[in-house]
Each structure stands twice: as structure tokens, then as C-alpha cells.
Design a protein around this motif. Sequence first.
Motif, PDB file in Angstrom:
ATOM      1  N   LYS A  95       0.843  -1.167  -0.038  1.00 16.01           N
ATOM      2  CA  LYS A  95       0.065   0.072  -0.042  1.00 16.01           C
ATOM      3  C   LYS A  95       0.694   1.460   0.157  1.00 16.01           C
ATOM      4  CE  LYS A  95      -3.753  -1.959   2.635  1.00 16.01           C
ATOM      5  NZ  LYS A  95      -5.186  -1.974   2.279  1.00 16.01           N
ATOM      6  N   LYS A 125      -3.683   1.866   9.414  1.00 22.15           N
ATOM      7  CA  LYS A 125      -3.920   0.854   8.448  1.00 22.15           C
ATOM      8  C   LYS A 125      -2.597  -0.107   8.431  1.00 22.15           C
ATOM      9  CE  LYS A 125      -6.482   2.623   4.908  1.00 22.15           C
ATOM     10  NZ  LYS A 125      -6.729   3.025   3.464  1.00 22.15           N
ATOM     11  N   GLY A 164     -10.275  -5.355   4.805  1.00 25.97           N
ATOM     12  CA  GLY A 164     -10.762  -4.613   5.843  1.00 25.97           C
ATOM     13  C   GLY A 164     -10.200  -5.154   7.150  1.00 25.97           C
ATOM     14  N   GLU A 181      -5.782  10.560   6.958  1.00 26.18           N
ATOM     15  CA  GLU A 181      -6.694  11.333   7.249  1.00 26.18           C
ATOM     16  C   GLU A 181      -8.068  10.291   6.734  1.00 26.18           C
ATOM     17  OE1 GLU A 181      -8.798  14.975   4.257  1.00 26.18           O
ATOM     18  OE2 GLU A 181      -7.057  13.666   3.594  1.00 26.18           O
ATOM     19  N   ASN A 188     -15.904  -2.949   2.825  1.00 24.40           N
ATOM     20  CA  ASN A 188     -15.426  -4.135   2.424  1.00 24.40           C
ATOM     21  C   ASN A 188     -16.615  -5.283   2.279  1.00 24.40           C
ATOM     22  OD1 ASN A 188     -13.036  -2.985   3.606  1.00 24.40           O
ATOM     23  ND2 ASN A 188     -11.984  -4.563   2.414  1.00 24.40           N
ATOM     24  N   GLU A 204      -6.916   2.388  -2.792  1.00 20.05           N
ATOM     25  CA  GLU A 204      -6.075   1.301  -3.111  1.00 20.05           C
ATOM     26  C   GLU A 204      -6.099   0.866  -4.463  1.00 20.05           C
ATOM     27  OE1 GLU A 204      -6.059  -2.251  -0.890  1.00 20.05           O
ATOM     28  OE2 GLU A 204      -8.296  -2.295  -0.644  1.00 20.05           O
TER      29      GLU A 204
END
Length: 300
Positions: free
Chosen positions: A100, A141, A148, A178, A213, A260
Amino acid sequence: MKIALLSRNRRLYSSNRIIEAAEARGHEIVVIDVLRAYMNIASHKPTIHYRGKVLEDFDCVIPRIGASVTHYGTAVLRQFEMMGVTPLNESVAVTRSRDKLRSLQLLSRKGIGMPLTGYASKPDDIKDVIKMVGGAPLVVKLLQGTQGIGVVLAETQKAAESVIEGFMGVKADILIQEFIKEAGGADIRCFVIDGKVVAAMKRQGAPGEFRSNLHRGGASSLIRITPEERSTAARAAKIMGLTVAGVDLLRSNHGPVVMEVNSSPGLEGIEGATGKDIAGMMIAFLEKSKPGQTSTRGAG
Ligand code: ADP
Ligand code: MG
């Protein structure tokens, strides 16, 4: 054409549909469990072996590589590329999309909109990183997470600090982002093939859930996307080098932001929501591709 489908399970909806579409269009398609494939990395004559046989004469390879087997799966895909087999998505692009942080760096370089995102490895400057992304509420994350899992909403400054400290304490790699509250727990999945958005759906998280998700109980529905959303998704796929991509956007106050870019996007939700034959479109793309066509042949 003779097509190799890299998939661990032929009974999954997506694999099944790809097999169906290939056969309906008159092609031979062979399912290969990447973990059962083994390779001979010989100079000038790379080969792939499977259940005691050498894999030969394939024209194209469709990677459907699960996140848990990315490293081995992309090695097998790269081996196909070195043998001159045309991949639907090339190994370098699949590898990029699985990280990511790397993906966001590549997208930011080309000016694609994204949530303000911070990355740090030591807890010493947590407060400054939090400030950098605009303060709480914010999203933390896990870099390697999917479906998820590993995406946490920290509502207050204190919660943010302790969640980040906690993850760092167990040496987890995390992004601090954010929170796009105005997205209202929904995102937009744009399905891109060969530089065009061929289908789009909205995914809405279950009540009280900010993650949309489908694996977390989200529901999909048809949506009309704006020209800006369309071009953002197409550009994001191109920057990643993906022929087939699921580009996930959030509708933010500052326009569409990319969350993503997925290199093995599922077909069930998108075909169900739109009624389109996406699997057929993937095969149709391969029909018009040139033999051994990749931009990198596994290098880079
Ligand atoms: P995964 O790879 O696990 O799917 P995502 O980055 O796609 O991780 O996040 C999962 C879901 O959480 C997204 O589909 C979206 O609904 C929500 N989400 C993620 N990041 C944000 C954010 N910055 N602001 C608002 N919602 C977010
Ligand atoms: Mg996601």
C-alpha cells in the motif's frame, strides 16, 4: 489460445467465471495452483513444472494471486513472463499493488488525489505524524492488510496515539491516514481493463461500520461515476502498470481520492451489481494482445 489461470481454487466465483468465459470463447484454459508449481531457473531456458510435467505452449497467463502467496505467486508469474507468455497483469505491477505504501508513493508522484497519509516506524514523533495528517479522527492501516482487516478508525487524539503505539510496539508496518468522513462508510470500486473503466459499483458498509468491504458485511449497488472519477481510476491503474485493476475511490470534499489499487479484483460483486460479463472482457483483452507482451518481462 492456451491460457494458464493461476488460482488456488477453481471453485471460487471469479476463477469459475474466468474458466467459463475462456471456454465459451473457444480457448483452452488450465488452472494452476501456484504453490504446486515449481521452477527451473536455468540460464536461457526457464521452465515451470507442475505435478511432474513441464508446462508448455501457453499463450497467456491470468494471475489470481492471493495476498498470502504474493511472493511465491509473483515468482511463478515472472517465470511465465520470461518464457514469453503474455500475462494479463504483469508480475512487477502485481508486486507494486500489494504494498500500500509503495502504491501510494507511485500515485502521489503523478498527482493522483489520495487521503493525506503518513508513514513512520518509530513512536517518538507520533504527535507530529498525527498533526501532519490533520489530527483525529484518523485511520490506521496495516500495510499488509486486506479485506478490511487491519484498518482501524481512531476517533480521538488519545485513541490515535495508543493505537499507533500499540501497532508499533509489535513492529507492525502501518500507514496513518486522514479519515474521509464525508464518504459516509461507502467507497466506489472501479473495474479497469486496458485503461478504461468498464464497470463501477458503490459499496456501502454495514450500519455503524466505516469499512465498506464486502467481506465485512458491506453491500454493493450500481452507481454512476463522474468523468473525474473515471479518469482518476483509469490513470491510477495505468500508473501501477496494471491491465486489470479494481481501483477503490472515496468521494471526499476535495474530489475523488484513491485508497487502493487491487490487482486481483473479485468478479462476484461487480458482475452482480452491473450485470456485465467482466470475465468475458478480460479474455477479449487477451485475444487482442501480442505474444509475450509485457513492458518489463519481470525486470524492475
Ligand atoms: P483493505 O485492503 O483491507 O480493503 P482499505 O484501505 O481498502 O483496506 O480499507 C478498507 C475500507 O475502510 C475501505 O474500503 C473504506 O471503506 C474504509 N477506509 C479506508 N481508508 C479510509 C479513509 N482514509 N477514510 C475513510 N474510510 C476509509
Ligand atoms: Mg480495500
